[in-house]
Design a protein around this motif. Structure first.
Motif, short mmCIF file in Angstrom:
data_model
loop_
_atom_site.label_atom_id
_atom_site.label_comp_id
_atom_site.label_asym_id
_atom_site.label_seq_id
_atom_site.Cartn_x
_atom_site.Cartn_y
_atom_site.Cartn_z
N THR A 56 0.83 -1.20 0.00
CA THR A 56 0.00 0.00 0.00
C THR A 56 0.86 1.25 0.00
O THR A 56 0.64 2.18 -0.78
CB THR A 56 -0.95 0.01 1.22
OG1 THR A 56 -1.79 -1.14 1.14
CG2 THR A 56 -1.78 1.27 1.25
N VAL A 57 1.87 1.29 0.86
CA VAL A 57 2.76 2.45 0.93
C VAL A 57 3.52 2.60 -0.38
O VAL A 57 3.68 3.72 -0.90
CB VAL A 57 3.72 2.33 2.13
CG1 VAL A 57 4.79 3.41 2.07
CG2 VAL A 57 2.95 2.42 3.43
N LEU A 58 3.96 1.50 -0.95
CA LEU A 58 4.68 1.53 -2.22
C LEU A 58 3.79 2.10 -3.33
O LEU A 58 4.21 2.96 -4.10
CB LEU A 58 5.15 0.11 -2.58
CG LEU A 58 6.13 -0.03 -3.73
CD1 LEU A 58 7.43 0.70 -3.40
CD2 LEU A 58 6.40 -1.48 -4.00
N ARG A 59 2.54 1.67 -3.36
CA ARG A 59 1.60 2.15 -4.38
C ARG A 59 1.30 3.63 -4.18
O ARG A 59 1.20 4.39 -5.16
CB ARG A 59 0.31 1.32 -4.31
CG ARG A 59 -0.73 1.71 -5.33
CD ARG A 59 -0.30 1.36 -6.73
NE ARG A 59 -1.39 1.71 -7.64
CZ ARG A 59 -1.20 2.24 -8.82
NH1 ARG A 59 0.01 2.47 -9.28
NH2 ARG A 59 -2.22 2.53 -9.59
N GLN A 60 1.16 4.06 -2.94
CA GLN A 60 0.91 5.48 -2.67
C GLN A 60 2.06 6.34 -3.18
O GLN A 60 1.84 7.41 -3.75
CB GLN A 60 0.72 5.72 -1.17
CG GLN A 60 -0.60 5.23 -0.63
CD GLN A 60 -0.69 5.33 0.88
OE1 GLN A 60 0.32 5.48 1.56
NE2 GLN A 60 -1.90 5.21 1.40
N ARG A 61 3.28 5.86 -3.00
CA ARG A 61 4.44 6.61 -3.49
C ARG A 61 4.44 6.68 -5.01
O ARG A 61 4.77 7.72 -5.59
CB ARG A 61 5.73 5.96 -3.01
CG ARG A 61 5.98 6.18 -1.55
CD ARG A 61 7.31 5.64 -1.14
NE ARG A 61 7.48 5.74 0.31
CZ ARG A 61 8.55 5.34 0.95
NH1 ARG A 61 9.55 4.79 0.30
NH2 ARG A 61 8.62 5.46 2.26
N GLU A 62 4.08 5.58 -5.67
CA GLU A 62 4.03 5.57 -7.13
C GLU A 62 3.01 6.59 -7.63
O GLU A 62 3.26 7.32 -8.58
CB GLU A 62 3.68 4.18 -7.65
CG GLU A 62 4.79 3.16 -7.50
CD GLU A 62 4.35 1.76 -7.92
OE1 GLU A 62 3.19 1.58 -8.36
OE2 GLU A 62 5.17 0.85 -7.79
N LEU A 63 1.86 6.62 -6.98
CA LEU A 63 0.82 7.55 -7.40
C LEU A 63 1.24 8.99 -7.17
O LEU A 63 0.97 9.87 -7.99
CB LEU A 63 -0.48 7.26 -6.65
CG LEU A 63 -1.17 5.95 -7.02
CD1 LEU A 63 -2.36 5.70 -6.10
CD2 LEU A 63 -1.60 5.94 -8.47
N ASN A 64 1.93 9.25 -6.07
CA ASN A 64 2.42 10.61 -5.79
C ASN A 64 3.46 11.04 -6.81
O ASN A 64 3.49 12.20 -7.22
CB ASN A 64 3.00 10.70 -4.38
CG ASN A 64 1.92 10.70 -3.31
OD1 ASN A 64 0.77 11.02 -3.59
ND2 ASN A 64 2.28 10.32 -2.10
N GLU A 65 4.32 10.12 -7.23
CA GLU A 65 5.34 10.44 -8.24
C GLU A 65 4.69 10.75 -9.57
O GLU A 65 5.15 11.63 -10.29
CB GLU A 65 6.33 9.28 -8.38
CG GLU A 65 7.25 9.10 -7.18
CD GLU A 65 8.12 7.86 -7.30
OE1 GLU A 65 8.06 7.18 -8.35
OE2 GLU A 65 8.83 7.56 -6.34
N ASN A 66 3.64 10.02 -9.92
CA ASN A 66 2.96 10.22 -11.19
C ASN A 66 2.20 11.54 -11.23
O ASN A 66 2.05 12.14 -12.29
CB ASN A 66 2.00 9.07 -11.49
CG ASN A 66 2.75 7.78 -11.81
OD1 ASN A 66 3.91 7.80 -12.16
ND2 ASN A 66 2.07 6.66 -11.68
N GLN A 67 1.74 12.02 -10.09
CA GLN A 67 1.01 13.27 -10.05
C GLN A 67 1.92 14.47 -10.22
O GLN A 67 1.50 15.51 -10.69
CB GLN A 67 0.23 13.40 -8.74
CG GLN A 67 -0.96 12.50 -8.65
CD GLN A 67 -1.71 12.64 -7.34
OE1 GLN A 67 -1.22 13.28 -6.42
NE2 GLN A 67 -2.88 12.02 -7.25
N LYS A 68 3.17 14.32 -9.83
CA LYS A 68 4.10 15.46 -9.90
C LYS A 68 4.60 15.70 -11.29
O LYS A 68 4.55 15.05 -12.19
CB LYS A 68 5.28 15.22 -8.96
CG LYS A 68 4.85 15.27 -7.53
CD LYS A 68 6.02 15.06 -6.59
CE LYS A 68 5.56 15.08 -5.15
NZ LYS A 68 6.60 14.81 -4.22
#
Length: 68
Positions: A56-68
């Motif tokens: 879950t934490v790994l996926r949240q980081r991926e999503l945050n990177e994609n938004q930037k």
């Protein structure tokens, strides 16, 4: 059991290593439990939840990177 706050402090590489380690632990626990019942079967559930937290934490980081 790992807390979410502890997981968020880890790097991406450390999280991936922990997922692999927990997955191996879960596999071993399941095999041992199939042969003879474990004295504490809750260890299986704890391992599964740790894997879920890490992913879950790994996926949240991926999503945050994609938004930037």
């Amino acid at each position: 059991m790992m807390k979410t706050s502890e997981i968020k402090e880890l790097t991406k590489k450390e999280i991936l290593e922990r997922i692999q380690l927990e997955d191996e632990t879960l596999t071993r626990l399941n095999l041992n439990h199939a042969v003879s019942p474990l004295d504490n079967p809750m260890k299986i559930q704890v391992a599964r939840r740790n894997i879920a937290r890490l992913k879950t934490v790994l996926r949240q980081r991926e999503l945050n990177e994609n938004q930037k």
